[in-house]
Design a protein around this motif. Structure first.
Motif, PDB file in Angstrom:
ATOM      1  N   ALA A   1       5.250   5.790  -4.842  1.00  0.00           N
ATOM      2  CA  ALA A   1       4.769   4.747  -5.754  1.00  0.00           C
ATOM      3  C   ALA A   1       5.364   3.386  -5.409  1.00  0.00           C
ATOM      4  CB  ALA A   1       5.105   5.113  -7.198  1.00  0.00           C
ATOM      5  N   GLN A   2       6.600   3.402  -4.857  1.00  0.00           N
ATOM      6  CA  GLN A   2       7.276   2.130  -4.567  1.00  0.00           C
ATOM      7  C   GLN A   2       7.277   1.798  -3.077  1.00  0.00           C
ATOM      8  OE1 GLN A   2      11.208   2.537  -6.352  1.00  0.00           O
ATOM      9  NE2 GLN A   2      10.365   3.154  -8.325  1.00  0.00           N
TER      10      GLN A   2
ATOM     11  N   GLY B   1      -0.580   5.864 -10.467  1.00  0.00           N
ATOM     12  CA  GLY B   1       0.345   6.652  -9.655  1.00  0.00           C
ATOM     13  C   GLY B   1       0.757   7.959 -10.310  1.00  0.00           C
ATOM     14  N   THR B   2       0.718   7.996 -11.644  1.00  0.00           N
ATOM     15  CA  THR B   2       1.058   9.225 -12.357  1.00  0.00           C
ATOM     16  C   THR B   2      -0.051  10.255 -12.175  1.00  0.00           C
ATOM     17  OG1 THR B   2       2.217   7.851 -13.971  1.00  0.00           O
ATOM     18  CG2 THR B   2       1.804  10.137 -14.597  1.00  0.00           C
TER      19      THR B   2
ATOM     20  N   SER C   1       1.190   4.116  -6.209  1.00  0.00           N
ATOM     21  CA  SER C   1       0.745   3.403  -7.404  1.00  0.00           C
ATOM     22  C   SER C   1       0.384   1.976  -7.037  1.00  0.00           C
ATOM     23  CB  SER C   1       1.883   3.385  -8.433  1.00  0.00           C
ATOM     24  OG  SER C   1       1.615   2.435  -9.445  1.00  0.00           O
TER      25      SER C   1
ATOM     26  N   ASP D   1       6.507  11.058  -3.498  1.00  0.00           N
ATOM     27  CA  ASP D   1       6.202  10.047  -4.515  1.00  0.00           C
ATOM     28  C   ASP D   1       6.521   8.679  -3.917  1.00  0.00           C
ATOM     29  OD1 ASP D   1       6.026   8.264  -6.606  1.00  0.00           O
ATOM     30  OD2 ASP D   1       7.100   9.511  -8.053  1.00  0.00           O
TER      31      ASP D   1
ATOM     32  N   LYS E   1       4.140  -3.213  -8.318  1.00  0.00           N
ATOM     33  CA  LYS E   1       4.476  -2.488  -7.083  1.00  0.00           C
ATOM     34  C   LYS E   1       4.174  -3.405  -5.894  1.00  0.00           C
ATOM     35  CE  LYS E   1       4.907   1.275  -9.652  1.00  0.00           C
ATOM     36  NZ  LYS E   1       6.025   2.141  -9.905  1.00  0.00           N
TER      37      LYS E   1
HETATM   38  C1  PLP Z   1       5.517   3.391 -10.846  1.00  0.00           C
HETATM   39  C2  PLP Z   1       5.933   4.757 -10.512  1.00  0.00           C
HETATM   40  C3  PLP Z   1       5.142   5.886 -10.826  1.00  0.00           C
HETATM   41  C4  PLP Z   1       3.932   5.831 -11.693  1.00  0.00           C
HETATM   42  O1  PLP Z   1       2.929   4.963 -11.307  1.00  0.00           O
HETATM   43  P1  PLP Z   1       1.873   4.447 -12.402  1.00  0.00           P
HETATM   44  O2  PLP Z   1       0.814   3.798 -11.571  1.00  0.00           O
HETATM   45  O3  PLP Z   1       2.586   3.485 -13.289  1.00  0.00           O
HETATM   46  O4  PLP Z   1       1.361   5.629 -13.135  1.00  0.00           O
HETATM   47  C5  PLP Z   1       5.554   7.123 -10.378  1.00  0.00           C
HETATM   48  N1  PLP Z   1       6.691   7.271  -9.677  1.00  0.00           N
HETATM   49  C6  PLP Z   1       7.494   6.231  -9.375  1.00  0.00           C
HETATM   50  C7  PLP Z   1       8.737   6.472  -8.579  1.00  0.00           C
HETATM   51  C8  PLP Z   1       7.159   4.935  -9.787  1.00  0.00           C
HETATM   52  O5  PLP Z   1       7.954   3.915  -9.495  1.00  0.00           O
END
Ligand code: PLP
Length: 383
Positions: A166-167, A61-62, A188, A164, A193
């Motif tokens: 990711a969640q 996710g990064t 991510s 973003d 997640k």
């Molecule tokens: C988990 C997360 C990321 C990063 O994801 P990775 O797959 O661990 O690199 C970025 N932003 C938020 C808000 C996250 O919770």
């Protein structure tokens, strides 16, 4: 007494029977470990699921965030607006592009980016001589940020929006699916997640054909579209492993039902807890993936007490996030929307806590957790 998991991946694994092993075996049999057929099959399925025109899988996710900033040419002198109450990756990627993250405060009820604080942050950036470029709202704990309000501000200030998510992959905002909001969305597949693989993984979603083409190039060292040994731009090694794609294809099959289960679990928590603690409120006509179930206690000392009491009865807990980013050593020199302090982010960090949240939390286990929270709170009040 068996230990209660904070996130239960074992029950999910059992539910899928031999499907995961079979999927991994297929990859071992064909041997296409890098950019094998499952990677492209997953991308098609992610697009079907999210409604995004393009799904570009990647290493995590990064890197998903990084690839978009690279594709858009974010550079020194650019200001990128990020909430302070988030995981470090959201701001880290900005600094890695030599740009300046400007920290925005969040709202006290949804814990998501405060549009008014965003407007203040844009003024601050201009005063500092920075070039306001992009906003990265975070869908904290799985709930989409207030995109209508944020998109208005983006339009007025000629900023582009990277969500973003990711969640929050799988959530919806006022009828729009996560993955279709803004110029691009990142997610991510980290194991914890809501849709996780068995290692690192991520994806970018966009409806923009040109951006998608550039992202695919950046993902593989900036390769050209004709000849893969031609480097037409600076890129990264940002590929998703085929084995992880194969695992995700299987997990995506049960994901809609898991999202429904997460909703049920959250509703039960909500009913039991909303009158005794301040739970995260969900905006109207918006759904959450409930990546975390978080609530606020009166103050830091009460939280410490409650966490202690839950620990003694073996209820796992977590604090997301114990320190807002603008207070972290690595980020303390970057500007904030209001001089020196972002009061809501600081207040949330002092009072917030999370309890176990996953689709397989049955009513019995949940009662046990809720009862323990009640007891801990009562004892904490009486103490
Ligand atoms: C988990 C997360 C990321 C990063 O994801 P990775 O797959 O661990 O690199 C970025 N932003 C938020 C808000 C996250 O919770």
């Amino acid at each position: 007494m068996t230990t209660i998991p904070f996130i239960d991946l074992q029950t999910q694994k059992k539910r899928m029977g031999a499907n995961i092993e079979a999927a991994i075996q297929r990859v071992l049999a064909h041997g296409g470990y890098i950019m094998g057929p499952e990677v492209f099959e997953l991308e098609t399925k992610l697009s079907e699921f999210s409604g995004a025109k393009h799904s570009i899988s990647c290493s995590n996710g990064t890197d998903a965030l990084t690839m978009v900033l690279m594709a858009k040419g974010i550079k020194a002198g650019d200001a990128v607006f990020v909430p302070s109450f988030t995981f470090a990756a959201t701001a880290e990627v900005v600094v890695l592009r030599c740009a300046t993250p400007v920290f925005v405060d969040v709202l006290p009820d949804t814990f998501n980016m405060d549009p008014r604080s965003l407007e203040q942050a844009i003024c601050v950036a201009k005063q500092l001589g920075l070039n306001p470029s992009a906003v990265i709202p975070v869908d904290i704990f799985g709930q989409p940020a207030d995109y209508d309000a944020i998109e208005d501000i983006c339009a007025k200030n000629q900023l582009w929006l990277l969500s973003d998510a990711a969640q929050s992959f799988g959530a919806t905002y006022k009828g729009r699916k996560v993955g279709t909001i803004g110029l691009a969305t990142s997610t991510s597949f980290f194991p914890a997640k809501p849709l996780g693989c068995y290692g690192d993984g991520g994806a970018v979603f966009t409806d923009d054909d040109e951006l998608a083409r550039i992202l695919r190039s950046i993902r593989v060292h900036g390769q050209g579209s004709e000849d893969k040994y031609e480097n037409v731009r600076i890129g990264i090694n940002g590929r998703l492993d085929t084995i992880q794609a194969a695992i995700l294809i299987e997990k995506l099959k049960i994901f809609p039902s898991e999202l429904a289960q997460r909703d049920q679990v959250a509703e039960r928590y909500h009913a039991a807890l909303k009158d005794i603690v301040q739970v995260q409120s969900v905006m109207e006509n918006t759904s959450s993936t409930w990546a975390q179930y978080a609530f606020l206690l009166e103050e830091a000392s009460q939280r410490a007490d409650v966490l202690d009491r839950l620990k003694t009865v073996k209820i796992p807990t977590a604090i997301y996030y114990p320190k807002p980013l603008h207070k972290q050593i690595a980020y303390s020199q970057y500007p904030t929307a209001s001089k020196g302090s972002l009061p809501i982010s600081e207040n949330l960090s002092a009072r917030i806590m999370s309890i176990p949240m996953h689709p397989y939390l049955d009513t019995q286990l949940q009662s046990q957790i809720v009862n323990a929270v009640y007891m801990a709170l009562n004892e904490s009040v009486l103490a």
